[in-house]
Enzyme design. Sequence first.
Site: not given
Ligand code: KIV
Length: 290
Positions: A47-48, A86, A116, A118, A185
């Site tokens: 989600d970056s 994500d 993934k 959080e 992280e």
């Molecule tokens: O969204 C992302 O790029 C991430 C990385 C920082 C691991 O979660």
Amino acid sequence: MIDSKVGILDILQAKKEGRKLVMVTAYDYPFGSMADEAGVDMVLVGDSLAMVVLGLNSTVQVTLEMIIHHIKAVRRGCKRPLVVGDMPFMSYNTGIRDAIINAGRLMKEGGCDAIKLEGGVDFALVVEAIVKAGIPVQGHIGLTPQTAGALGGFKMQGKDAAAARKIIDDAKALEAAGAFSIVVEAVPAPLGRLIAGSVAVPVIGIGAGVDVDGQVLVTHDMVGLFDRFVPKFVKQYTNIRPTIIEAIRTYGDEVRSSAFPTLKYSFGMSDEAQTELRRSLANQDGQVNG
Ligand code: KIV
């Protein structure tokens, strides 16, 4: 490097054999295919995306539809690596049923191999339910950007013993819930080592020091595409932004001076066809005017 299509068992086996895992982010076909060609083990459609591709100020605004759209593009370019999608903020925070449905959408509609999310101890039940539904889950603890505000901003986590202990507990809870690996992280390097030593599943560090089981970096950071800031834990392996700007600037100069396109970049037409065309246009003009 894992030669054939990377699966969850390959990721688990890597830690057993002491082989470091390589993970990068990608958001589109070109970066997915370049990461594949470069031989990475895992590609994260993170989600970056919000910040490095969409120019937003935080990851919070990313929607499930956006992530699905980008997973599809990455998947087309990424045949060998394990593709991880994500889970956006609030796509798994509102209950187990929502979490399973939304994780399922990332896999079914996007085509990723795993998801993934959080969170540690507080999200162990959610992770367990998603895993039981047949979807591999990668955890993400330490600095969790979606809730960075509540953690005091984009800061290193686990500074004192109590905070560090909590992150180790988070890792253990995720492992017990069935996560196949855990992203950690922005924690002190000694804590990264302790976390990796506390769980049997691979710990993928991003700002967690070298003594973990693998590393992940945001590609746009490591190749110099993102212009706003460079986190301390990012090594820039190249800086392609100035090269791209220069290429676009030169193109602009050549368009303005008619130096581009030359014959090499133009399509030709036979003399006969040109004569015929001129004749036909002249006849038409004659008919219109006469
Ligand atoms: O969204 C992302 O790029 C991430 C990385 C920082 C691991 O979660």
